[in-house]
Design an enzyme around this catalytic site. Structure first.
Site, PDB file in Angstrom:
ATOM      1  N   GLU A 434     -12.704 -20.110  26.753  1.00 42.57           N
ATOM      2  CA  GLU A 434     -13.048 -19.785  25.033  1.00 42.57           C
ATOM      3  C   GLU A 434     -12.741 -18.582  24.864  1.00 42.57           C
ATOM      4  OE1 GLU A 434     -17.164 -20.532  24.179  1.00 42.57           O
ATOM      5  OE2 GLU A 434     -16.692 -19.583  21.982  1.00 42.57           O
ATOM      6  N   ASP A 512     -18.847 -20.372  26.138  1.00 42.20           N
ATOM      7  CA  ASP A 512     -20.088 -19.766  26.170  1.00 42.20           C
ATOM      8  C   ASP A 512     -21.262 -20.738  26.128  1.00 42.20           C
ATOM      9  OD1 ASP A 512     -18.822 -17.314  25.662  1.00 42.20           O
ATOM     10  OD2 ASP A 512     -19.206 -17.425  23.425  1.00 42.20           O
ATOM     11  N   ASP A 514     -23.845 -21.242  24.273  1.00 46.91           N
ATOM     12  CA  ASP A 514     -24.327 -21.241  22.911  1.00 46.91           C
ATOM     13  C   ASP A 514     -23.957 -22.482  22.084  1.00 46.91           C
ATOM     14  OD1 ASP A 514     -22.092 -20.537  22.082  1.00 46.91           O
ATOM     15  OD2 ASP A 514     -22.657 -18.460  21.318  1.00 46.91           O
ATOM     16  N   ASP A 516     -22.045 -22.395  19.634  1.00 50.74           N
ATOM     17  CA  ASP A 516     -20.681 -22.426  19.338  1.00 50.74           C
ATOM     18  C   ASP A 516     -19.836 -22.843  20.522  1.00 50.74           C
ATOM     19  OD1 ASP A 516     -20.361 -22.086  16.727  1.00 50.74           O
ATOM     20  OD2 ASP A 516     -19.952 -20.028  16.987  1.00 50.74           O
TER      21      ASP A 516
END
Ligand code: 0RA
Length: 646
Positions: A434, A512, A514, A516
């Site tokens: 990402e 990540d 998280d 997102d």
């Protein structure tokens, strides 16, 4: 071993039986596919199949499945009960023959409606052989009978233990952890999805599924009751619950044509996805086969005939192809075949030629009636087909561009790809990362011998909502195709995937940790699921697990993947350690990323697998589709996973 044989030696033949059972323990994969998570769950399916067969014969209507407190599984039905009388040839009770002899199945009951086959249908004795302990309880003729087994060997002859007015069979087994070395823990979600599927495929049966390993706040077990009166019709509504239908009813039929019972249900929705699930004897035939062929030919023939007669195609400048009739189609085909021939790589392709024409005819009749009675829906379907044909022409052009680039090789590789030097795909892996900045870190941290890096820009296209030609025109997606060396489309099948030139056997999604990041992972997975399903099915797709915390004190440092690990690490350092919360991959330096997430000797990769194609389809259509409320509900229900950042 000989001591044990003597103890249980009721007749000479039982020694032979024992050898069969030993063989199952020596080569379990030959019987249940593998000894991983999948094989473990097959044990349950095998036992449940026997009760389903009893129900299909009209002898029972209720099946209870429970994961017990101790992790064993119990399957109970209200059927006739497995016979316990003396089996003349074997010299022991019929129950013992069924439980301890390989391939005994329901052979002694010629009239029984038994159609099991494929991966299932190996017999309950296989489950017994692969269990440390198993207990059969039979409720029959007013009496309760029982027999127990250890690793497939009877511990004592069948005994009567009481009286009852119940009828039925109860089987409890505890999988052997010396066989299932990876895990013997059953997944609630996997079993629950299968029980739901079975209830749709076998309408009228009630399947109760209970997990006794945990209780909720009210002190109650988790219980689900699955029952479907309308069968496949309801299954379609369930699967397409998050899509918008374009016609007013689910089109369905259920009848026996000749010897082969055929059930079909279908609907058209606003999506661009073709979604056909086919079953033979309750087994999902991933690779399709003759029943699917019959379905397709019946659908194409009937719709084409109707469209031609309607005049709607008169001014069309291009040909309509088979594919065009299936865009936005969700369909389920279920057939019961007495002696199924399973072919293909995973033995999930039906080979029986005699199935093609009955299915094709049944589908044709069903559709003809519906189109006749619902001319408005008929017009809507044909319009959709025409639009699909138009889009296909556009997509073909876009796809050819991808193809040309890939085939040319060398200079064709995307500029953003940092390739590895190793040439053997089996040893190569590619990280889909990402963002460019994390991509840069990964590039520094990797072992360039065998690890390639492909950074992806922000959120990749949501393929669930995009028309096919948009997908193939998208740069990030074209980069993935070219980097992987995968092409789409053959002479016979415009959507077939060609994995022969796959350049990396491990494709690792690294995002990540998280919200997102998990959204981006899901977007990439959705793309793989819709456009490279075989890549997942053949076990090439993985998800990397970057740590959430760095716990540091003096010259000691530890990484943590969750709060418990973080607190334990802190304690080990005597408390008051400095805790860094990684908000994204970008906060790690190259060395940290290597040691936690990329170093094969330390990292954890989660392999992406598909238990149920139908369930996966439903989840992806919900997570990535148009309707917001169901997605919110799902995310709230699964908040523990989705909410890492809150
Ligand atoms: C063959 C004959 C009979 C019962 C069964 C099989 C049977 C097998 C299983 C496996 C799980 N549940 C089951 N229930 C029944 C009995 C035939 C008769 O009573 O006439």
């Amino acid at each position: 071993m000989s001591e044990e044989i003597k103890k249980n030696n009721y007749s000479a033949d039982s020694i032979q039986a024992l050898e069969g059972m030993e063989h199952v323990r020596m080569r379990p994969s030959m019987y249940i596919g593998d000894v991983g998570v999948r094989g473990l769950h097959h044990l349950v399916y095998e036992v449940v199949d026997n009760s389903i067969d009893e129900a299909m014969g009209g002898h029972c209507d209720t099946i209870g499945v429970a994961i017990n407190e101790d992790g064993s599984v119990t399957v109970e039905d209200n059927g006739r009960g497995i016979p316990v009388d003396l089996h003349k040839k074997e010299g022991v009770s019929a129950l013992e023959v069924v439980m301890t002899k390989i391939g005994a199945g329901g052979k002694f009951d010629k009239d029984s409606y038994k159609v099991s086959g494929g991966l299932h249908g190996v017999g309950v004795s296989v489950v017994n052989a692969l269990s440390v302990h198993m207990k059969s309880t039979v409720f029959r003729d007013g009496k309760i009978y029982e027999q127990e087994y250890e690793r497939g060997k009877a511990m004592y002859p069948v005994k009567q233990i009481g009286e009852t007015d119940k009828r039925g069979t109860r089987q409890t087994f505890y999988p052997d952890d010396t066989i299932f070395t990876q895990t013997t823990e059953f997944s609630y979600d996997t079993l629950s999805a299968r029980m739901r599927e079975l209830s749709f495929l076998n309408k009228g049966i009630t399947i109760t599924f209970t997990d006794k390993r945990e209780v909720d706040e009210k002190g109650e077990f988790k219980v689900e009751v699955f029952h479907s009166d309308e069968g496949l019709k309801e299954y379609i509504r369930y699967l397409d619950g998050n899509r918008e239908p374009i016609i007013s009813h689910v089109i369905s039929m259920d009848h026996e044509k000749g010897e082969i019972p055929v059930e079909v249900a279908l609907i058209y929705n606003t999506s661009y996805t073709e979604n056909i699930f086919s079953y033979v004897n309750n087994i999902n035939t991933h690779e399709g086969g003759t029943h699917l062929q019959g379905f397709r030919s019946g659908l194409t023939r009937t719709l084409k005939k109707y469209a031609d007669a309607s005049g709607m195609l008169d001014k069309l400048k291009f040909e309509i192809a088979g594919d065009d009739f299936r865009e936005g189609l969700t369909a389920i085909i279920s057939v019961k075949v007495q002696e199924p021939q399973f072919e293909g790589q995973t033995k999930t392709k039906l080979g029986n030629r005699e199935v093609v024409s009955p299915v094709s005819q049944a589908v044709g009749e069903m559709l003809e009636n519906y189109l006749e009675e619902n001319p408005n829906d008929a017009r809507i379907i044909i319009q959709k087909v025409i639009l699909a044909a138009q889009a296909r022409h556009a997509a073909k052009k876009a796809r050819e561009m991808v193809q040309r680039k890939t085939v040319m090789g060398g200079g064709g590789l995307p500029g953003k790809l940092s390739d590895c030097s190793e040439q053997d795909p089996a040893r190569c892996e590619v990280y889909l990362v990402e963002g460019d900045s994390a991509g840069g870190t990964a590039k520094q941290g990797r072992d360039r011998n065998f690890q390639a890096i492909l950074p992806l820009r922000g959120k990749i296209l949501n393929v669930e909502k995009a028309m096919h030609h948009k997908v193939f025109e998208n740069e990030e997606i074209r980069n993935i195709f070219t980097a992987l060396g995968v092409t789409v489309g053959t002479a016979e099948d415009s959507k077939a995937l060609n994995l022969e030139k796959l350049r990396y056997h491990k494709v690792i999604i690294m995002c990540d940790a998280d919200v997102d990041g998990s959204h981006i992972s899901t977007l990439i997975l959705t793309f793989f699921f819709r456009f490279m399903k075989e890549l997942i099915e053949e076990g090439h797709v993985y998800i990397a697990a970057p740590p959430l915390y760095l716990v540091k004190k003096g010259n000691k440092k530890e990484y943590a993947w969750n709060d418990v690990q973080r607190d334990q690490a802190n304690e080990r350092m005597g408390g008051s350690a400095a805790i860094q919360r990684y908000k994204g991959l970008g906060e790690m330096n190259a060395e940290q990323l290597w040691e936690t997430t990329m170093d094969p000797s330390f990292r954890t990769l989660r392999q992406v697998t598909i238990d149920s194609l139908a369930e996966a389809d439903r989840v992806f259509s919900m997570l990535m589709g148009d309707e917001v409320p169901p997605r919110r509900e799902f995310i709230e229900k699964n908040a523990v996973y989705a909410n890492i950042d809150a």
